[in-house]
Design a protein around this motif. Structure first.
Motif, PDB file in Angstrom:
ATOM      1  N   ARG A  64       0.918  -1.225  -0.043  1.00 22.97           N
ATOM      2  CA  ARG A  64      -0.107   0.191   0.118  1.00 22.97           C
ATOM      3  C   ARG A  64       0.724   1.289  -0.024  1.00 22.97           C
ATOM      4  N   PHE A  65       2.043   1.150   0.276  1.00 25.93           N
ATOM      5  CA  PHE A  65       3.163   2.268   0.299  1.00 25.93           C
ATOM      6  C   PHE A  65       3.602   2.811  -0.921  1.00 25.93           C
ATOM      7  N   GLU A  66       3.362   1.679  -2.058  1.00 28.23           N
ATOM      8  CA  GLU A  66       3.882   2.084  -3.381  1.00 28.23           C
ATOM      9  C   GLU A  66       2.754   2.667  -4.130  1.00 28.23           C
ATOM     10  N   ARG A  67       3.039   3.007  -5.387  1.00 24.77           N
ATOM     11  CA  ARG A  67       2.217   3.749  -6.292  1.00 24.77           C
ATOM     12  C   ARG A  67       1.155   2.799  -6.912  1.00 24.77           C
ATOM     13  N   PHE A  68       0.108   2.516  -6.259  1.00 25.00           N
ATOM     14  CA  PHE A  68      -0.803   1.519  -6.900  1.00 25.00           C
ATOM     15  C   PHE A  68      -1.870   2.082  -7.618  1.00 25.00           C
ATOM     16  N   SER A  69      -2.509   1.128  -8.790  1.00 27.14           N
ATOM     17  CA  SER A  69      -3.340   1.477  -9.751  1.00 27.14           C
ATOM     18  C   SER A  69      -4.729   0.989  -9.517  1.00 27.14           C
ATOM     19  N   ALA A  70      -5.006   0.111  -8.649  1.00 20.79           N
ATOM     20  CA  ALA A  70      -6.256  -0.464  -8.111  1.00 20.79           C
ATOM     21  C   ALA A  70      -6.210  -0.900  -6.958  1.00 20.79           C
ATOM     22  N   VAL A  71      -7.597  -1.336  -6.281  1.00 18.84           N
ATOM     23  CA  VAL A  71      -7.514  -1.830  -4.967  1.00 18.84           C
ATOM     24  C   VAL A  71      -8.379  -3.291  -5.237  1.00 18.84           C
ATOM     25  N   ARG A  72      -8.050  -4.280  -4.842  1.00 22.15           N
ATOM     26  CA  ARG A  72      -8.999  -5.363  -4.783  1.00 22.15           C
ATOM     27  C   ARG A  72      -9.625  -5.806  -3.504  1.00 22.15           C
ATOM     28  N   LEU A  73     -10.895  -5.657  -3.563  1.00 20.48           N
ATOM     29  CA  LEU A  73     -11.881  -6.078  -2.440  1.00 20.48           C
ATOM     30  C   LEU A  73     -11.998  -7.398  -2.191  1.00 20.48           C
ATOM     31  N   THR A  74     -11.864  -7.864  -1.091  1.00 23.14           N
ATOM     32  CA  THR A  74     -12.472  -9.180  -0.583  1.00 23.14           C
ATOM     33  C   THR A  74     -13.265  -9.642   0.646  1.00 23.14           C
ATOM     34  N   ASN A  75     -14.377 -10.275   0.045  1.00 21.03           N
ATOM     35  CA  ASN A  75     -15.653 -10.357   1.043  1.00 21.03           C
ATOM     36  C   ASN A  75     -15.539 -11.807   1.464  1.00 21.03           C
ATOM     37  N   LYS A  76     -15.348 -11.854   2.626  1.00 21.81           N
ATOM     38  CA  LYS A  76     -15.436 -13.465   3.249  1.00 21.81           C
ATOM     39  C   LYS A  76     -16.821 -13.920   3.883  1.00 21.81           C
ATOM     40  N   ASP A  77     -17.860 -12.978   3.952  1.00 24.77           N
ATOM     41  CA  ASP A  77     -19.098 -13.494   4.263  1.00 24.77           C
ATOM     42  C   ASP A  77     -20.270 -14.288   3.338  1.00 24.77           C
ATOM     43  N   ASP A  78     -21.253 -14.730   3.715  1.00 26.66           N
ATOM     44  CA  ASP A  78     -21.961 -15.111   3.023  1.00 26.66           C
ATOM     45  C   ASP A  78     -23.000 -14.422   2.146  1.00 26.66           C
ATOM     46  N   ILE A  79     -22.902 -13.083   2.481  1.00 25.75           N
ATOM     47  CA  ILE A  79     -23.924 -11.898   1.732  1.00 25.75           C
ATOM     48  C   ILE A  79     -23.076 -11.010   1.156  1.00 25.75           C
ATOM     49  N   PRO A  80     -23.536 -10.660   0.023  1.00 23.65           N
ATOM     50  CA  PRO A  80     -22.703  -9.381  -0.663  1.00 23.65           C
ATOM     51  C   PRO A  80     -22.406  -8.138   0.332  1.00 23.65           C
ATOM     52  N   ALA A  81     -21.667  -7.396   0.123  1.00 24.52           N
ATOM     53  CA  ALA A  81     -21.020  -6.340   0.924  1.00 24.52           C
ATOM     54  C   ALA A  81     -21.070  -5.005  -0.175  1.00 24.52           C
ATOM     55  N   SER A  82     -21.705  -3.971   0.461  1.00 29.30           N
ATOM     56  CA  SER A  82     -21.481  -2.732  -0.300  1.00 29.30           C
ATOM     57  C   SER A  82     -20.372  -1.704   0.462  1.00 29.30           C
ATOM     58  N   GLY A 138     -12.967   5.695  -5.796  1.00 27.69           N
ATOM     59  CA  GLY A 138     -14.108   5.000  -6.511  1.00 27.69           C
ATOM     60  C   GLY A 138     -15.424   5.312  -5.686  1.00 27.69           C
ATOM     61  N   GLY A 139     -16.265   4.696  -5.809  1.00 24.16           N
ATOM     62  CA  GLY A 139     -17.698   5.019  -5.176  1.00 24.16           C
ATOM     63  C   GLY A 139     -18.083   3.846  -4.131  1.00 24.16           C
ATOM     64  N   LEU A 140     -19.313   3.824  -4.173  1.00 23.18           N
ATOM     65  CA  LEU A 140     -20.091   2.697  -3.326  1.00 23.18           C
ATOM     66  C   LEU A 140     -19.897   1.438  -4.489  1.00 23.18           C
ATOM     67  N   THR A 141     -19.376   0.392  -3.633  1.00 20.24           N
ATOM     68  CA  THR A 141     -18.889  -0.688  -4.439  1.00 20.24           C
ATOM     69  C   THR A 141     -19.555  -2.010  -3.876  1.00 20.24           C
ATOM     70  N   ARG A 142     -20.101  -2.940  -4.730  1.00 21.89           N
ATOM     71  CA  ARG A 142     -20.479  -3.970  -4.297  1.00 21.89           C
ATOM     72  C   ARG A 142     -19.568  -5.283  -4.549  1.00 21.89           C
ATOM     73  N   VAL A 143     -19.441  -5.868  -3.343  1.00 22.59           N
ATOM     74  CA  VAL A 143     -18.526  -7.177  -3.439  1.00 22.59           C
ATOM     75  C   VAL A 143     -19.543  -8.548  -3.260  1.00 22.59           C
ATOM     76  N   PRO A 144     -19.416  -9.141  -4.196  1.00 21.11           N
ATOM     77  CA  PRO A 144     -20.333 -10.592  -4.003  1.00 21.11           C
ATOM     78  C   PRO A 144     -19.705 -11.323  -2.764  1.00 21.11           C
ATOM     79  N   ALA A 145     -20.788 -12.329  -2.454  1.00 25.69           N
ATOM     80  CA  ALA A 145     -20.401 -13.064  -1.177  1.00 25.69           C
ATOM     81  C   ALA A 145     -19.513 -14.071  -1.586  1.00 25.69           C
ATOM     82  N   HIS A 146     -18.270 -14.279  -0.639  1.00 22.99           N
ATOM     83  CA  HIS A 146     -17.391 -15.096  -0.829  1.00 22.99           C
ATOM     84  C   HIS A 146     -16.597 -14.459  -2.331  1.00 22.99           C
ATOM     85  N   GLY A 147     -16.532 -13.385  -2.438  1.00 20.88           N
ATOM     86  CA  GLY A 147     -15.806 -12.917  -3.834  1.00 20.88           C
ATOM     87  C   GLY A 147     -15.085 -11.681  -3.732  1.00 20.88           C
ATOM     88  N   THR A 148     -14.622 -11.157  -4.892  1.00 14.28           N
ATOM     89  CA  THR A 148     -13.705  -9.903  -4.917  1.00 14.28           C
ATOM     90  C   THR A 148     -14.298  -9.037  -5.957  1.00 14.28           C
TER      91      THR A 148
END
Length: 256
Positions: free
Chosen positions: A172-190, A216-226
């Motif tokens: 995270r200290f480097e010059r990054f171009s994107a962020v990957r979100l990971t959701n461990k729950d059984d329901i989608p996350a916003s 970015g903005g409000l992002t939906r992350v699927p259940a057990h997904g990225t």
């Protein structure tokens, strides 16, 4: 309703503020969740009052553990529903006196209805500004309103991973171009993403979030997904400006 929130103890919310801007006394500082005095609503109590009783808070300026964030507000929600509180705060010194010139704001938005608090524990980050900001030892929380979230949140935090332009994992200290979100729950996350620059205070002073940039903005992350969020605009400029520095965080928080 106002309460003092100790660094090492919980204080339960009683009846929420019925009229915005008016504080209602009756909760004893330091009471454990469920033990607040006068915490039962009358038959005429509003839905917001009833929901607010499920919330309790804990403030920790510095946990004493390396690589952990400072000035954290922990929110405990005792209901199975995800809740959206609107809070306000008063800063207190070590003698529990109000610091009238210190403004308290938040990173994730629990003071403006932007943070969704799921069942169990969630957090926000407090920011202090104004004369006396380094003297804050505690906070008093005032619950303005509480509503049920339109989008429920899961029990686990959505985690973040910085990616370069080729999709490879980098610090995270480097010059990054994107962020990957990971959701461990059984329901989608916003969620929303905050890119936080921290100051480097002298020993004995808590670390402050001095710059917060939305990615970015409000992002939906699927259940057990990225999901992958591209960094652009003001966020890209902030990454260029603050990369390779000593203290930044990329944090996702439940929102709606």
């Amino acid at each position: 309703m106002s309460m003092k929130v100790g660094r090492r103890r919980l204080a339960a919310v009683g009846v929420a503020v019925a009229v915005i801007g008016t504080l209602v006394s009756g909760c004893e500082p330091g009471a454990l969740a469920g033990e607040a005095r006068d915490a039962h609503p009358s038959e005429s109590g509003s839905v917001s009052d009833v929901l607010s009783q499920a919330l309790s808070f804990r403030y920790v300026g510095d946990s004493g553990v390396d690589e952990t964030m400072n000035q954290l507000l922990t929110i405990k929600n005792g209901l199975p529903d995800s809740l959206v509180p609107v809070l306000s705060f008063k800063a207190l010194d070590k003698n529990e006196h109000v610091l009238p010139h210190v403004k308290v704001s938040t990173v994730y938005g629990s003071d403006r209805g932007s943070l969704v608090a799921p069942y169990g524990m969630s957090t926000d980050i407090l920011r202090f500004s104004g004369p006396g900001e380094h003297d804050v030892a505690d906070v008093r929380v005032m619950v303005r309103t509480t509503t049920k979230a339109r989008i429920p949140a899961g029990l686990h935090d959505v985690t973040t991973q910085a990616l370069d332009a080729h999709g490879r994992e980098i610090s995270r200290f480097e010059r990054f171009s994107a962020v990957r979100l990971t959701n461990k729950d059984d329901i989608p996350a916003s969620v929303r993403i905050a890119y936080i620059l921290w100051d480097q205070p002298p020993k004995g002073v808590t670390q402050q979030a001095v710059e917060v940039t939305v990615i970015g903005g409000l992002t939906r992350v699927p259940a057990h997904g990225t999901a992958v969020v591209k960094v652009s605009g003001k966020a890209a400029a902030a990454v260029v400006r603050n990369s390779y520095g000593p203290a930044v965080s990329i944090k996702a928080y439940n929102s709606q």
